[in-house]
Write an enzyme that holds these catalytic residues in place. Structure first.
Site, short mmCIF file in Angstrom:
data_model
loop_
_atom_site.label_atom_id
_atom_site.label_comp_id
_atom_site.label_asym_id
_atom_site.label_seq_id
_atom_site.Cartn_x
_atom_site.Cartn_y
_atom_site.Cartn_z
N GLY A 35 -44.02 38.03 34.23
CA GLY A 35 -43.72 38.90 35.36
C GLY A 35 -44.10 40.34 35.05
O GLY A 35 -44.97 40.60 34.22
N HIS A 41 -52.77 41.35 35.07
CA HIS A 41 -52.45 39.97 35.48
C HIS A 41 -53.26 39.58 36.71
O HIS A 41 -53.75 38.45 36.83
CB HIS A 41 -50.97 39.83 35.85
CG HIS A 41 -50.01 40.18 34.75
ND1 HIS A 41 -49.20 41.29 34.79
CD2 HIS A 41 -49.72 39.54 33.59
CE1 HIS A 41 -48.46 41.33 33.71
NE2 HIS A 41 -48.74 40.29 32.96
N GLN A 65 -39.39 34.31 22.39
CA GLN A 65 -40.43 35.14 21.76
C GLN A 65 -40.00 36.59 21.54
O GLN A 65 -40.80 37.41 21.11
CB GLN A 65 -41.74 35.07 22.55
CG GLN A 65 -41.73 35.73 23.92
CD GLN A 65 -43.01 35.43 24.69
OE1 GLN A 65 -43.19 34.35 25.23
NE2 GLN A 65 -43.93 36.39 24.75
N GLY A 151 -54.76 36.94 28.70
CA GLY A 151 -55.44 38.22 28.53
C GLY A 151 -55.81 38.51 27.08
O GLY A 151 -55.08 38.18 26.15
N LYS A 153 -55.80 41.34 25.79
CA LYS A 153 -55.01 42.43 25.20
C LYS A 153 -54.11 41.86 24.09
O LYS A 153 -53.94 42.47 23.04
CB LYS A 153 -54.17 43.16 26.24
CG LYS A 153 -53.52 44.40 25.61
CD LYS A 153 -52.75 45.21 26.58
CE LYS A 153 -51.41 44.62 26.87
NZ LYS A 153 -50.47 44.61 25.72
N GLN A 157 -52.45 36.42 20.19
CA GLN A 157 -51.81 35.37 20.99
C GLN A 157 -52.87 34.41 21.56
O GLN A 157 -52.70 33.19 21.53
CB GLN A 157 -51.00 36.00 22.13
CG GLN A 157 -50.57 35.03 23.21
CD GLN A 157 -49.68 35.67 24.26
OE1 GLN A 157 -48.51 35.88 24.01
NE2 GLN A 157 -50.21 35.95 25.44
N SER A 190 -47.11 45.76 30.71
CA SER A 190 -45.80 45.91 31.36
C SER A 190 -44.97 46.95 30.62
O SER A 190 -44.12 47.62 31.20
CB SER A 190 -45.08 44.57 31.37
OG SER A 190 -45.94 43.60 31.92
N ARG A 191 -45.20 47.08 29.31
CA ARG A 191 -44.39 48.01 28.51
C ARG A 191 -44.80 49.47 28.69
O ARG A 191 -44.08 50.36 28.25
CB ARG A 191 -44.41 47.60 27.03
CG ARG A 191 -43.68 46.29 26.80
CD ARG A 191 -43.52 45.92 25.34
NE ARG A 191 -42.58 44.83 25.17
CZ ARG A 191 -42.89 43.56 24.88
NH1 ARG A 191 -44.16 43.22 24.73
NH2 ARG A 191 -41.96 42.65 24.74
O1 PAF Z 1 -48.48 37.10 27.37
C1 PAF Z 1 -47.41 36.80 27.92
O2 PAF Z 1 -47.07 37.32 28.98
C2 PAF Z 1 -46.51 35.78 27.28
O3 PAF Z 1 -46.54 35.87 25.90
C3 PAF Z 1 -46.80 34.34 27.73
C4 PAF Z 1 -48.19 33.88 27.32
C5 PAF Z 1 -46.67 34.23 29.25
C6 PAF Z 1 -45.80 33.38 27.09
O4 PAF Z 1 -44.49 33.71 27.42
#
Ligand code: PAF
Length: 285
Positions: A35, A41, A65, A151, A153, A157, A190-191
């Site tokens: 979100g 996004h 997480q 993404g 960024k 991940q 978002s941060r």
């Molecule tokens: O990148 C994110 O927003 C989150 O780490 C994800 C991939 C939705 C997993 O919670």
């Protein structure tokens, strides 16, 4: 583009919608999010629309997480606004499970990707990537899209997710989406909303410093020299650097000396806000 966005909250409803599309021979792309939707996004949703017939976005602020002293409680939440932006970007379906749907009573499984999770964000956020890998595995198996987009960024991940999909034979193509930046270079996140007006003025230096290092590496300077100058510039501007490294773009193995191809990755605090960014070497035009 703005479409009618249907919202589902259960895995059963999500599966029924995706199965109906697949039964008609239509393809599905997923964009998982937590979100706090921004243009980064939205660009992933637009990319997903170019690659598949239907786009499923998800919003779930995943408690697994976040570390104990991180911003899980404060993480920005606003589903009505988020849903409107996702619809505007062209998502057809929004999956918003609650914590009990995602982690029912007795949930006991963890997905751990070894190696690539060890350094960078994994060094200072020890359980972060287990939390990401666990929820992303669940989201992919719940939705069973043909493609899922994440993404760049969150570069580490993205590689962690590509690794887990390869290792577990998950038949879903993982695609990276380019970083979207403010006109002054700050990567959308978002941060960024946590930054004070003064910190927001300083924040674009994060990108400027690693972009400069990328140019210097491409010109033949050693990784040590280029990164030392970047670190000095960031510290002089008031950043507290968590890590600043040149890594192999595929394996994230550390690199030193002169390197022709790399990814420069940085995490740094401005006040209480931890920002991350990364750029390729050689730099993009
Ligand atoms: O990148 C994110 O927003 C989150 O780490 C994800 C991939 C939705 C997993 O919670």
């Amino acid at each position: 583009m703005s479409t009618e966005l249907e919202i589902v909250r259960t895995v059963a409803d999500l599966r029924a919608r995706v199965a109906a599309w697949h039964a008609r021979g239509e393809t599905v792309a997923m964009v998982p999010t937590m979100g706090a939707i921004h243009e980064g996004h939205m660009s992933l949703v637009q990319q997903a629309n170019r690659l598949a017939g239907h786009v499923v976005a998800s919003i779930f602020v995943n408690p697994l997480q976040f570390g104990p002293n991180e911003d899980f409680a404060a993480y920005p939440r606003g589903k009505a606004r988020d849903a409107a932006l996702l619809a505007q970007a062209g998502a057809a379906l929004l999956f918003t499970p609650n914590a009990n749907e995602m982690y029912p009573e007795g949930f006991a499984t963890k997905v751990h990707v070894a190696g690539i999770t060890g350094g960078l964000c994994g060094a200072t956020r020890p359980d972060h990537f287990d939390g990401v890998a666990t929820v992303v595995t669940k989201l992919l198996l719940q939705c069973t899209p043909d493609i899922a987009i994440f993404g760049e960024k969150d570069y580490q991940q993205l590689l962690v997710i590509q690794r887990l999909v390869r290792d577990l034979n998950v038949p879903i193509e993982i695609v990276g989406g380019p970083i979207v930046r403010e006109p002054d270079g700050l990567a959308l996140s978002s941060r960024n909303a946590y930054l004070s007006a003064e910190e927001r003025e300083t924040a674009p230096l994060l990108h400027a410093a690693i972009q400069q290092a990328s140019h210097e590496l491409a010109a033949g300077l050693s990784a040590e020299q280029a990164l030392e100058s970047a670190r000095a510039a960031l510290e002089a501007a008031g950043f507290r650097v968590d890590y600043l490294e040149a890594r192999d773009p595929e394996t994230l193995a550390p690199l030193s000396g002169p390197v022709a191809s790399a990814r420069i990755l940085v995490a740094a605090f401005l006040g209480k806000t931890r920002l991350i960014d990364n750029v390729p070497v050689p730099p993009q035009a």
